[in-house]
Scaffold this active site. Structure first.
Site, PDB file in Angstrom:
ATOM      1  N   GLU A  59     -41.192  -6.493  11.050  1.00  0.00           N
ATOM      2  CA  GLU A  59     -40.054  -5.631  11.357  1.00  0.00           C
ATOM      3  C   GLU A  59     -38.713  -6.282  11.014  1.00  0.00           C
ATOM      4  OE1 GLU A  59     -40.078  -2.588  12.017  1.00  0.00           O
ATOM      5  OE2 GLU A  59     -41.814  -2.025  13.233  1.00  0.00           O
ATOM      6  N   HIS A  64     -37.026   5.633   8.979  1.00  0.00           N
ATOM      7  CA  HIS A  64     -37.487   4.268   9.275  1.00  0.00           C
ATOM      8  C   HIS A  64     -38.901   4.056   8.750  1.00  0.00           C
ATOM      9  CE1 HIS A  64     -38.451   0.571  11.385  1.00  0.00           C
ATOM     10  NE2 HIS A  64     -39.504   1.176  11.895  1.00  0.00           N
ATOM     11  N   SER A 116     -34.469  -0.384   6.754  1.00  0.00           N
ATOM     12  CA  SER A 116     -34.146   0.997   7.093  1.00  0.00           C
ATOM     13  C   SER A 116     -32.894   1.116   7.952  1.00  0.00           C
ATOM     14  CB  SER A 116     -35.328   1.654   7.820  1.00  0.00           C
ATOM     15  OG  SER A 116     -35.650   0.939   8.998  1.00  0.00           O
ATOM     16  N   HIS A 122     -40.993   1.026   6.255  1.00  0.00           N
ATOM     17  CA  HIS A 122     -42.386   0.580   6.106  1.00  0.00           C
ATOM     18  C   HIS A 122     -42.988   1.046   4.783  1.00  0.00           C
ATOM     19  CE1 HIS A 122     -42.991  -1.282  10.025  1.00  0.00           C
ATOM     20  NE2 HIS A 122     -42.273  -0.302  10.543  1.00  0.00           N
TER      21      HIS A 122
END
Length: 293
Positions: A203, A157, A222, A162
């Site tokens: 997010e 993730h 992700s 990110h």
């Protein structure tokens, strides 16, 4: 209404049930590995090098399987600003990369680097580090029994979600803008407001591009399952007041997503808001208990 920020889970679907029933929660060997890698972050100072981790062959294989799958779906469903940097950031798929390996590429592209955390990060520490070009990332991986699902963020993730986002200059600058905002505010309500806006944009944000919806949020980037079906969610126009007053769902697919009309629309709207944000902003914007007289 200040709550510790819960970093985004990457869910496959609601049929998997609560995190407490995930296979990793009943595997002593996995939990010991998770704790050992988390302990490496004890007393870690932002910007210090992360210790080198020796990953097992099984961990390398799982990383490769999930990473290759995520890159494939990112190419189909991510916005152009994200898709264009996949090659440039060049996150390896034949082994679990060390933070230093990813940092060398990110720093060249946008000046960002990962700094180590052992798990959940206090919101002020998380956002404050972003102002200086650091993003907190873990070193542990999800349980191999369910490679495309994890009840908590893991290295996939952080580095593939990110990390890919942070390789794009406009998104990296947005992280910095948010980081500068948290340095200006003092109240718990202001930090909680940043939490909500971060959740629905950085997010889980989506953007209209050439008549289609594309993903840019790191949690979508992700999540193999959710990025394939995010268009089935209730898609609402980008509206900071609405985001500020919409509770977010920690587990499972997000039922509500917010759509920017373009990348310019997103960065202009958020940039102006966070540049002007102060401790009175939640009073004007939010309907939480305690934010209005």
């Amino acid at each position: 209404m200040n709550q510790p920020r819960v970093r985004t889970p990457v869910a496959v679907d609601g049929r998997l049930g609560p995190a407490s029933r995930h296979p990793g929660m009943a595997d002593p060997a996995y939990l010991a590995r998770r704790r050992a890698l988390g302990e490496l972050a004890r007393d870690h100072r932002v910007g210090d090098p992360a210790p080198t981790v020796t990953y097992s062959d099984a961990e390398h294989r799982m990383w490769g399987l999930v990473h290759r799958t995520l890159v494939r779906v990112q190419r189909r469903h991510a916005c152009r600003a994200i898709a264009d940097v996949i090659e440039a950031v060049d996150i390896p798929d034949d082994h679990v990369p060390q933070h230093a390996e990813v940092n060398s590429r990110l720093q060249r592209l946008t000046g960002f680097r990962f700094t180590l955390t052992g798990g959940l990060v206090d919101s002020r520490r998380l956002y404050g580090a972003m102002a200086d070009g650091y993003f907190h990332g873990v070193q542990y991986l999800r349980h191999p029994a369910v490679p495309f699902y994890t009840p908590e963020p893991d290295a996939l993730h952080d580095l593939v979600g990110h990390g890919t986002q942070l390789a794009a200059p406009r998104f990296a600058e947005l992280y910095r803008v948010i980081g500068r905002a948290v340095h200006r505010v003092e109240t718990a309500e202001a930090v909680s407001l940043i939490d909500r806006l971060f959740w629905f944009t950085v997010e889980y944000g989506v953007v209209r591009e050439n008549g289609d919806l594309k993903a840019y949020g790191a949690a979508l980037l992700s999540s193999y399952g959710e990025i394939e079906c995010f268009r089935d969610a209730e898609i609402r126009p980008l509206d900071l007041r609405a985001m500020a007053n919409t509770p977010y769902q920690i587990n499972g697919y997000q039922p509500i997503l917010y759509r920017a009309e373009s990348l310019d629309h997103l960065t202009d709207t958020l940039g102006e808001f966070f540049d002007e944000m102060d401790d009175d902003t939640p009073v004007r914007l939010c309907h939480w208990p305690g934010t209005r007289d």
